[in-house]
Structure formats: structure tokens, C-alpha cells
Design a protein around this motif. Structure first.
Motif, PDB file in Angstrom:
ATOM      1  N   LYS A   1       0.874  -1.174   0.000  1.00 15.91           N
ATOM      2  CA  LYS A   1       0.000   0.000   0.000  1.00 15.91           C
ATOM      3  C   LYS A   1       0.907   1.218   0.000  1.00 15.91           C
ATOM      4  CE  LYS A   1      -3.654  -2.541   1.449  1.00 15.91           C
ATOM      5  NZ  LYS A   1      -4.884  -2.771   0.844  1.00 15.91           N
ATOM      6  N   GLU A   2       0.522   2.250  -0.736  1.00 14.29           N
ATOM      7  CA  GLU A   2       1.341   3.455  -0.834  1.00 14.29           C
ATOM      8  C   GLU A   2       0.541   4.681  -0.434  1.00 14.29           C
ATOM      9  OE1 GLU A   2       2.741   3.669  -4.868  1.00 14.29           O
ATOM     10  OE2 GLU A   2       3.988   1.883  -4.650  1.00 14.29           O
ATOM     11  N   GLY A   3       1.231   5.631   0.203  1.00 16.52           N
ATOM     12  CA  GLY A   3       0.597   6.891   0.562  1.00 16.52           C
ATOM     13  C   GLY A   3       1.662   7.928   0.883  1.00 16.52           C
ATOM     14  N   TRP A   4       1.327   9.192   0.667  1.00 13.22           N
ATOM     15  CA  TRP A   4       2.250  10.287   0.975  1.00 13.22           C
ATOM     16  C   TRP A   4       2.138  10.627   2.450  1.00 13.22           C
ATOM     17  CZ3 TRP A   4       5.678  11.252  -2.619  1.00 13.22           C
ATOM     18  CH2 TRP A   4       5.366  10.938  -3.940  1.00 13.22           C
ATOM     19  N   ILE A   5       3.267  10.829   3.118  1.00  9.32           N
ATOM     20  CA  ILE A   5       3.268  11.153   4.537  1.00  9.32           C
ATOM     21  C   ILE A   5       2.851  12.607   4.720  1.00  9.32           C
ATOM     22  CG2 ILE A   5       4.653  11.327   6.639  1.00  9.32           C
ATOM     23  CD1 ILE A   5       6.451   9.123   5.523  1.00  9.32           C
ATOM     24  N   LYS A   6       1.807  12.805   5.531  1.00 13.01           N
ATOM     25  CA  LYS A   6       1.333  14.164   5.822  1.00 13.01           C
ATOM     26  C   LYS A   6       2.423  14.925   6.560  1.00 13.01           C
ATOM     27  CE  LYS A   6      -2.065  13.047   8.348  1.00 13.01           C
ATOM     28  NZ  LYS A   6      -3.227  13.001   9.232  1.00 13.01           N
ATOM     29  N   GLY A   7       2.712  16.128   6.115  1.00 17.94           N
ATOM     30  CA  GLY A   7       3.679  16.973   6.794  1.00 17.94           C
ATOM     31  C   GLY A   7       5.121  16.737   6.390  1.00 17.94           C
ATOM     32  N   LEU A   8       5.377  15.788   5.513  1.00 21.85           N
ATOM     33  CA  LEU A   8       6.736  15.542   5.011  1.00 21.85           C
ATOM     34  C   LEU A   8       6.676  15.522   3.490  1.00 21.85           C
ATOM     35  CD1 LEU A   8       8.209  12.766   7.358  1.00 21.85           C
ATOM     36  CD2 LEU A   8       8.809  15.170   7.292  1.00 21.85           C
ATOM     37  N   ALA A   9       6.780  16.689   2.903  1.00 22.72           N
ATOM     38  CA  ALA A   9       6.647  16.827   1.454  1.00 22.72           C
ATOM     39  C   ALA A   9       7.574  15.873   0.713  1.00 22.72           C
ATOM     40  CB  ALA A   9       6.942  18.262   1.036  1.00 22.72           C
ATOM     41  N   GLY A  10       6.996  15.173  -0.266  1.00 26.89           N
ATOM     42  CA  GLY A  10       7.774  14.284  -1.119  1.00 26.89           C
ATOM     43  C   GLY A  10       8.148  12.949  -0.501  1.00 26.89           C
ATOM     44  N   SER A  11       7.598  12.654   0.678  1.00 22.28           N
ATOM     45  CA  SER A  11       7.936  11.389   1.349  1.00 22.28           C
ATOM     46  C   SER A  11       6.788  10.401   1.212  1.00 22.28           C
ATOM     47  CB  SER A  11       8.216  11.626   2.828  1.00 22.28           C
ATOM     48  OG  SER A  11       9.341  12.441   2.991  1.00 22.28           O
ATOM     49  N   MET A  12       7.031   9.346   0.443  1.00 19.82           N
ATOM     50  CA  MET A  12       6.031   8.310   0.260  1.00 19.82           C
ATOM     51  C   MET A  12       6.303   7.166   1.224  1.00 19.82           C
ATOM     52  SD  MET A  12       4.894   6.090  -3.051  1.00 19.82           S
ATOM     53  CE  MET A  12       3.820   7.363  -3.677  1.00 19.82           C
ATOM     54  N   LEU A  13       5.226   6.659   1.812  1.00 16.78           N
ATOM     55  CA  LEU A  13       5.304   5.521   2.717  1.00 16.78           C
ATOM     56  C   LEU A  13       4.706   4.320   2.001  1.00 16.78           C
ATOM     57  CD1 LEU A  13       5.985   4.605   5.621  1.00 16.78           C
ATOM     58  CD2 LEU A  13       3.644   5.224   6.244  1.00 16.78           C
ATOM     59  N   ILE A  14       5.425   3.218   2.008  1.00 17.67           N
ATOM     60  CA  ILE A  14       4.941   1.986   1.398  1.00 17.67           C
ATOM     61  C   ILE A  14       4.805   0.952   2.499  1.00 17.67           C
ATOM     62  CG2 ILE A  14       5.427   0.146  -0.266  1.00 17.67           C
ATOM     63  CD1 ILE A  14       7.017   2.255  -1.870  1.00 17.67           C
ATOM     64  N   ASP A  15       3.579   0.475   2.697  1.00 16.90           N
ATOM     65  CA  ASP A  15       3.304  -0.536   3.711  1.00 16.90           C
ATOM     66  C   ASP A  15       3.406  -1.903   3.052  1.00 16.90           C
ATOM     67  OD1 ASP A  15       2.426  -1.532   6.281  1.00 16.90           O
ATOM     68  OD2 ASP A  15       0.494  -1.953   5.330  1.00 16.90           O
ATOM     69  N   LEU A  16       4.243  -2.749   3.631  1.00 18.66           N
ATOM     70  CA  LEU A  16       4.428  -4.104   3.119  1.00 18.66           C
ATOM     71  C   LEU A  16       3.855  -5.105   4.107  1.00 18.66           C
ATOM     72  CD1 LEU A  16       8.143  -3.752   1.944  1.00 18.66           C
ATOM     73  CD2 LEU A  16       6.097  -3.741   0.498  1.00 18.66           C
ATOM     74  N   PRO A  17       3.541  -6.308   3.642  1.00 19.90           N
ATOM     75  CA  PRO A  17       3.071  -7.340   4.581  1.00 19.90           C
ATOM     76  C   PRO A  17       4.095  -7.571   5.691  1.00 19.90           C
ATOM     77  CG  PRO A  17       2.744  -8.045   2.314  1.00 19.90           C
ATOM     78  CD  PRO A  17       3.553  -6.778   2.260  1.00 19.90           C
ATOM     79  N   GLY A  18       3.618  -7.946   6.864  1.00 20.74           N
ATOM     80  CA  GLY A  18       4.481  -8.198   8.015  1.00 20.74           C
ATOM     81  C   GLY A  18       5.462  -9.331   7.756  1.00 20.74           C
ATOM     82  N   VAL A  19       6.689  -9.134   8.180  1.00 25.92           N
ATOM     83  CA  VAL A  19       7.764 -10.092   7.954  1.00 25.92           C
ATOM     84  C   VAL A  19       8.543 -10.247   9.255  1.00 25.92           C
ATOM     85  CG1 VAL A  19       9.876 -10.508   6.631  1.00 25.92           C
ATOM     86  CG2 VAL A  19       7.953  -9.392   5.544  1.00 25.92           C
ATOM     87  N   TYR A  20       8.962 -11.459   9.545  1.00 26.64           N
ATOM     88  CA  TYR A  20       9.747 -11.703  10.750  1.00 26.64           C
ATOM     89  C   TYR A  20      11.171 -12.133  10.452  1.00 26.64           C
ATOM     90  CZ  TYR A  20       5.268 -11.240  12.985  1.00 26.64           C
ATOM     91  OH  TYR A  20       4.066 -10.746  13.402  1.00 26.64           O
ATOM     92  N   SER A  21      11.487 -12.333   9.174  1.00 23.65           N
ATOM     93  CA  SER A  21      12.852 -12.682   8.786  1.00 23.65           C
ATOM     94  C   SER A  21      12.992 -12.510   7.283  1.00 23.65           C
ATOM     95  CB  SER A  21      13.165 -14.114   9.224  1.00 23.65           C
ATOM     96  OG  SER A  21      13.493 -14.953   8.178  1.00 23.65           O
ATOM     97  N   LEU A  22      14.221 -12.430   6.814  1.00 24.35           N
ATOM     98  CA  LEU A  22      14.472 -12.344   5.371  1.00 24.35           C
ATOM     99  C   LEU A  22      14.368 -13.703   4.696  1.00 24.35           C
ATOM    100  CD1 LEU A  22      17.385  -9.740   5.224  1.00 24.35           C
ATOM    101  CD2 LEU A  22      15.023  -9.444   4.463  1.00 24.35           C
ATOM    102  N   SER A  23      14.049 -14.735   5.445  1.00 28.25           N
ATOM    103  CA  SER A  23      13.815 -16.073   4.891  1.00 28.25           C
ATOM    104  C   SER A  23      12.319 -16.229   4.675  1.00 28.25           C
ATOM    105  CB  SER A  23      14.328 -17.155   5.840  1.00 28.25           C
ATOM    106  OG  SER A  23      15.683 -16.977   6.100  1.00 28.25           O
TER     107      SER A  23
END
Length: 187
Positions: free
Chosen positions: A23-45
Motif C-alpha cells: 500500500k502506498e501513501g504520501w506522509i502528511k507533513g513531510l513533502a515528497g515522502s512516500m510511505l509503502i506498507d508491506l506485509p508483516g515479515v519476521y525474517s528475510l527467509s
């Protein structure tokens, strides 16, 4: 936290089947900063499809920085992944969420010590109550995510193997974060 920071109303969460895509969205109050929400992860495996999506994004997209949201009430499980992220060498910040739940379980977390040990900003939060969000936004604006100097020393045999693999990876055509050491440790 994603909805609070972006002002959107996305259906996100850290349990199976909720966030199954980014999911993507622009951070309120931080111009030009996009936040990308990824599924929860507990390891790089990665094991599940959701984890594979998140890991694939981290490895192929190489984000500018990472806001790692950690469950303070289950710190050991979450810090494993946090350390792996820090070894990747990407600028990071940790949002230590659910501090109220951790407190109700009798857990005391020394946030300053954790910040010192990890080498990145750590912000205590209770996202569902809005506690800590102003501090998070202030620190994002003032210093932003920080590239950690975290270096996990392994036994000499392991360090030797990491050095060999890092050299091989360095000669490959793979798109790597700063030094590729983290990828060598994964092999």
C-alpha cells in the motif's frame, strides 16, 4: 500507523491475510515522502506469499529508507528481522509500537539503550492511540532514517566465508545495497 501517517483509510494490519499487497501513501507533513506498507515479515527467509512479496520489494526495489514497525510486546521475534534489515545497510528508523501492551505484560524497554545498540532512531509508540506519532514525524523531519553502523561479528570461519561470498557477489551483476555483506550472511 500507515493510515495515521498518510491520512488514508487503507485496510492494513500485521496478521495473516490483511496486508497481502503493498500500500502506498504520501506522509502528511513531510513533502515528497512516500510511505509503502508491506506485509508483516519476521525474517528475510520468506515462507508465505505475503513474506515473499515484502522480501522481493526490499531486495529488488531497494527503498531509500525503512521505517521498521516493531511490536514492543514481542521484541525478541521482531528484533531478529530488525537486525537483518540493519545489516542490509539501508537507512532505517524503528517505530517501537504497542508500548502499552508491553507495559501491561511487565516489560520495561530501555528505548535509549536500544537506540544506542541498534544505531538508529527508536521511537516508542502506541499507534492506535496516536501516542508517539508527533515524535515520529518530528524525528523523521529532523534526522530521518539513519544508516546504522551495526556490525555483527561472527566466528572467524563464518567471517571468512562471508568475505569470500561478498567478493563473489561484488563481481556479479546483482544490484546490491552498499556492501552486499548482508546477502552473503543469508547464504
Amino acid at each position: 500507523l500507515f493510515n495515521v501517517l498518510t491520512g488514508t483509510r487503507q485496510y492494513v494490519g500485521n496478521w495473516p491475510g490483511v496486508t497481502v499487497e503493498k500500500k502506498e501513501g504520501w506522509i502528511k507533513g513531510l513533502a515528497g515522502s512516500m510511505l509503502i506498507d508491506l506485509p508483516g515479515v519476521y525474517s528475510l527467509s520468506a515462507q508465505s506469499l505475503e513474506e515473499k512479496l515484502a522480501i522481493s520489494f526490499l531486495l529488488q526495489e531497494t527503498p531509500d529508507s525503512i521505517l521498521n514497525i516493531v511490536d514492543a510486546s514481542n521484541l525478541e521475534r521482531n528484533l531478529y528481522f530488525s537486525v537483518q534489515l540493519l545489516e542490509m545497510g539501508l537507512p532505517s528508523m524503528v517505530a517501537l509500537n504497542m508500548m502499552d501492551v508491553a507495559g501491561s505484560r511487565g516489560l520495561h524497554i530501555d528505548v535509549r539503550l536500544l537506540e544506542q545498540k541498534l544505531g538508529v532512531p527508536v521511537i516508542p509508540m502506541i499507534a492506535r492511540k496516536g501516542t508517539g506519532q508527533q515524535l515520529l514525524l518530528q524525528r523523521l523531519a529532523a534526522e530521518g532514517p539513519v544508516r546504522s553502523a551495526l556490525h555483527i561479528p561472527y566466528p572467524e570461519r563464518v567471517e571468512s566465508a562471508i568475505a569470500e561470498l561478498s567478493a563473489i557477489l561484488g563481481r556479479s551483476n546483482l544490484k546490491l545495497t552498499p556492501d552486499g555483506r548482508w546477502l552473503a550472511t543469508m547464504w
